[in-house]
Design an enzyme around this catalytic site. Structure first.
Site, PDB file in Angstrom:
ATOM      1  N   SER A   7       0.841  -1.194   0.000  1.00  0.00           N
ATOM      2  CA  SER A   7       0.000   0.000   0.000  1.00  0.00           C
ATOM      3  C   SER A   7       0.877   1.243   0.000  1.00  0.00           C
ATOM      4  O   SER A   7       1.648   1.461   0.941  1.00  0.00           O
ATOM      5  CB  SER A   7      -0.892   0.018   1.242  1.00  0.00           C
ATOM      6  OG  SER A   7      -1.429   1.316   1.399  1.00  0.00           O
ATOM      7  N   HIS A  30      -1.318  -1.355  -4.112  1.00  0.00           N
ATOM      8  CA  HIS A  30      -2.567  -0.988  -3.448  1.00  0.00           C
ATOM      9  C   HIS A  30      -2.613   0.527  -3.263  1.00  0.00           C
ATOM     10  O   HIS A  30      -1.653   1.140  -2.791  1.00  0.00           O
ATOM     11  CB  HIS A  30      -2.618  -1.711  -2.098  1.00  0.00           C
ATOM     12  CG  HIS A  30      -3.928  -1.634  -1.386  1.00  0.00           C
ATOM     13  ND1 HIS A  30      -5.013  -2.413  -1.735  1.00  0.00           N
ATOM     14  CD2 HIS A  30      -4.328  -0.884  -0.332  1.00  0.00           C
ATOM     15  CE1 HIS A  30      -6.017  -2.146  -0.921  1.00  0.00           C
ATOM     16  NE2 HIS A  30      -5.629  -1.219  -0.064  1.00  0.00           N
ATOM     17  N   ASP A  32      -4.792   3.522  -1.648  1.00  0.00           N
ATOM     18  CA  ASP A  32      -5.833   3.823  -0.662  1.00  0.00           C
ATOM     19  C   ASP A  32      -6.373   5.237  -0.842  1.00  0.00           C
ATOM     20  O   ASP A  32      -5.643   6.212  -0.640  1.00  0.00           O
ATOM     21  CB  ASP A  32      -5.253   3.698   0.752  1.00  0.00           C
ATOM     22  CG  ASP A  32      -5.062   2.248   1.168  1.00  0.00           C
ATOM     23  OD1 ASP A  32      -6.031   1.473   1.055  1.00  0.00           O
ATOM     24  OD2 ASP A  32      -3.955   1.893   1.615  1.00  0.00           O
ATOM     25  N   MET A  34      -9.021   8.019   0.521  1.00  0.00           N
ATOM     26  CA  MET A  34      -9.834   8.364   1.700  1.00  0.00           C
ATOM     27  C   MET A  34     -10.386   9.773   1.542  1.00  0.00           C
ATOM     28  O   MET A  34      -9.649  10.677   1.151  1.00  0.00           O
ATOM     29  CB  MET A  34      -8.965   8.315   2.960  1.00  0.00           C
ATOM     30  CG  MET A  34      -8.300   6.976   3.188  1.00  0.00           C
ATOM     31  SD  MET A  34      -7.276   7.029   4.665  1.00  0.00           S
ATOM     32  CE  MET A  34      -6.491   5.416   4.554  1.00  0.00           C
ATOM     33  N   HIS A  63      -8.497   1.024  -3.580  1.00  0.00           N
ATOM     34  CA  HIS A  63      -9.386   0.799  -2.437  1.00  0.00           C
ATOM     35  C   HIS A  63     -10.074   2.120  -2.108  1.00  0.00           C
ATOM     36  O   HIS A  63      -9.460   3.018  -1.547  1.00  0.00           O
ATOM     37  CB  HIS A  63      -8.511   0.283  -1.279  1.00  0.00           C
ATOM     38  CG  HIS A  63      -9.253   0.035  -0.012  1.00  0.00           C
ATOM     39  ND1 HIS A  63      -8.600  -0.230   1.179  1.00  0.00           N
ATOM     40  CD2 HIS A  63     -10.580  -0.004   0.283  1.00  0.00           C
ATOM     41  CE1 HIS A  63      -9.500  -0.422   2.129  1.00  0.00           C
ATOM     42  NE2 HIS A  63     -10.701  -0.277   1.613  1.00  0.00           N
ATOM     43  N   MET A  65     -12.127   4.249  -0.016  1.00  0.00           N
ATOM     44  CA  MET A  65     -12.745   4.469   1.297  1.00  0.00           C
ATOM     45  C   MET A  65     -13.452   5.813   1.220  1.00  0.00           C
ATOM     46  O   MET A  65     -13.058   6.799   1.866  1.00  0.00           O
ATOM     47  CB  MET A  65     -11.660   4.441   2.389  1.00  0.00           C
ATOM     48  CG  MET A  65     -11.158   3.032   2.642  1.00  0.00           C
ATOM     49  SD  MET A  65      -9.616   3.001   3.565  1.00  0.00           S
ATOM     50  CE  MET A  65      -8.447   3.141   2.209  1.00  0.00           C
ATOM     51  N   MET A 136     -11.273  -6.126   5.750  1.00  0.00           N
ATOM     52  CA  MET A 136     -10.403  -5.260   6.550  1.00  0.00           C
ATOM     53  C   MET A 136     -10.032  -5.981   7.838  1.00  0.00           C
ATOM     54  O   MET A 136     -10.898  -6.470   8.568  1.00  0.00           O
ATOM     55  CB  MET A 136     -11.114  -3.940   6.890  1.00  0.00           C
ATOM     56  CG  MET A 136     -11.356  -2.994   5.728  1.00  0.00           C
ATOM     57  SD  MET A 136      -9.903  -2.573   4.751  1.00  0.00           S
ATOM     58  CE  MET A 136      -8.834  -1.811   5.977  1.00  0.00           C
ATOM     59  N   PHE A 142      -6.228   4.386   8.540  1.00  0.00           N
ATOM     60  CA  PHE A 142      -4.825   4.659   8.872  1.00  0.00           C
ATOM     61  C   PHE A 142      -3.961   3.429   8.657  1.00  0.00           C
ATOM     62  O   PHE A 142      -4.417   2.300   8.899  1.00  0.00           O
ATOM     63  CB  PHE A 142      -4.709   5.108  10.336  1.00  0.00           C
ATOM     64  CG  PHE A 142      -5.480   6.360  10.624  1.00  0.00           C
ATOM     65  CD1 PHE A 142      -4.906   7.604  10.412  1.00  0.00           C
ATOM     66  CD2 PHE A 142      -6.805   6.279  11.044  1.00  0.00           C
ATOM     67  CE1 PHE A 142      -5.641   8.759  10.645  1.00  0.00           C
ATOM     68  CE2 PHE A 142      -7.551   7.437  11.269  1.00  0.00           C
ATOM     69  CZ  PHE A 142      -6.962   8.680  11.070  1.00  0.00           C
ATOM     70  N   GLY A 144      -0.388   1.298   9.704  1.00  0.00           N
ATOM     71  CA  GLY A 144       0.376   1.070  10.930  1.00  0.00           C
ATOM     72  C   GLY A 144      -0.423   0.597  12.127  1.00  0.00           C
ATOM     73  O   GLY A 144       0.050   0.689  13.258  1.00  0.00           O
ATOM     74  N   ASP A 174      -6.501  -6.817   4.486  1.00  0.00           N
ATOM     75  CA  ASP A 174      -5.862  -5.496   4.470  1.00  0.00           C
ATOM     76  C   ASP A 174      -5.777  -4.935   5.891  1.00  0.00           C
ATOM     77  O   ASP A 174      -6.803  -4.704   6.527  1.00  0.00           O
ATOM     78  CB  ASP A 174      -6.681  -4.559   3.580  1.00  0.00           C
ATOM     79  CG  ASP A 174      -6.084  -3.165   3.441  1.00  0.00           C
ATOM     80  OD1 ASP A 174      -4.986  -2.917   3.970  1.00  0.00           O
ATOM     81  OD2 ASP A 174      -6.738  -2.331   2.782  1.00  0.00           O
ATOM     82  N   GLY A 175      -4.549  -4.728   6.352  1.00  0.00           N
ATOM     83  CA  GLY A 175      -4.338  -4.051   7.623  1.00  0.00           C
ATOM     84  C   GLY A 175      -3.549  -4.872   8.622  1.00  0.00           C
ATOM     85  O   GLY A 175      -3.895  -6.012   8.913  1.00  0.00           O
ATOM     86  N   GLY A 176      -2.431  -4.298   9.081  1.00  0.00           N
ATOM     87  CA  GLY A 176      -1.644  -4.962  10.125  1.00  0.00           C
ATOM     88  C   GLY A 176      -0.915  -6.212   9.654  1.00  0.00           C
ATOM     89  O   GLY A 176      -0.581  -7.073  10.469  1.00  0.00           O
ATOM     90  N   SER A 197       2.921  -0.415   5.991  1.00  0.00           N
ATOM     91  CA  SER A 197       4.060  -0.052   6.840  1.00  0.00           C
ATOM     92  C   SER A 197       5.104  -1.159   6.894  1.00  0.00           C
ATOM     93  O   SER A 197       6.305  -0.874   6.981  1.00  0.00           O
ATOM     94  CB  SER A 197       3.583   0.329   8.247  1.00  0.00           C
ATOM     95  OG  SER A 197       2.696  -0.640   8.745  1.00  0.00           O
TER      96      SER A 197
END
Ligand code: DX5
Ligand code: ZN
Length: 218
Positions: A7, A30, A32, A34, A63, A65, A136, A142, A144, A174-176, A197
């Protein structure tokens, strides 16, 4: 083999080209978007996507959002998106279906995303039109954040449901995501993993992408 989608939310925008080049061994890029309404943050949009499209041949996984994404399908298509992800929560079922059909009519890959609090059953309305569904594993907004391990059963449920219907859509998380959570998500049925991240924070990004694919600690 797990597909990896770095991302660019975690890239250094003052040297975006170099950062994209550094992750060119990945499967998708990816992107993002927003709007400060659907999520409490504002990121990047159409002009940046146009520049990224001119710079790379990578598959651009956009993506959205944003509230009422149907308003912007044409614009993101024209800017060069390959996969357009809309959120199930972002509009009515009728408008979401119309947005997905619009994406397909433009010859692009349609995808639906759900937030952590949205049940897997919400996808049933849309899944037949999707070549990808995005789950998600953090609250959108956000980079990180910490991976939500309680999303793992949801990934498994959707995988089973897609197979039950004989559907071939890819399941994306997606995420973490880091090498440890990538292994957990892959074991639960994810086939594409977004990592921001973790990839852009690594000195050896190509090595990190390999580690994420293998689910091994780098
Ligand atoms: C969050 C975004 C993610 C984010 C992932 O709203 O959808 O794609 O960039 O970032 P990491 O991998 O840092 O959790
Ligand atoms: Zn994302």
């Amino acid at each position: 083999m797990i597909k990896i989608a770095p991302s660019i939310l975690s890239a250094d925008f003052s040297r975006l080209g170099e950062d994209i080049q550094s992750v060119s061994s990945a499967d998708y890029l990816h992107f993002d978007v927003m709007d400060g309404l659907f999520v409490p943050n504002i990121s990047i949009g159409i002009p940046v996507l146009q520049s990224v499209r001119r710079f790379t041949d990578m598959t651009l996984d956009v993506h959205l959002m944003i509230d009422k994404p149907i308003r912007y399908i044409d614009a993101f298509f024209e800017a060069g998106a390959d996969i357009i992800n809309i959120h199930a929560e972002a509009d009515t079922e009728e408008n979401n279906l119309a947005a997905l059909k619009k994406i397909l009519s433009l010859g692009k890959r349609a995808a639906v995303t759900i937030k952590p609090g949205t049940p897997a059953s919400e996808l049933e309305k849309y899944i037949e039109l999707c070549s990808l569904v995005l789950i998600m594993t953090v609250e959108p907004g956000f980079g990180g954040q910490k991976f939500m391990a309680d999303m793992l059963p949801k990934l498994g449920k959707i995988r089973d449901c897609a197979e039950g219907f004989g559907l071939s859509c890819l399941l994306e998380g997606d995420g973490g995501i880091n090498p440890m959570t990538a292994a957990l998500a892959a074991a639960a049925g994810a086939e594409v993993l977004v990592a921001g991240s973790d990839v852009f924070g690594a000195a050896d990004r190509a090595g990190r992408i390999l580690a994420l694919r293998g689910g091994k600690q780098a």
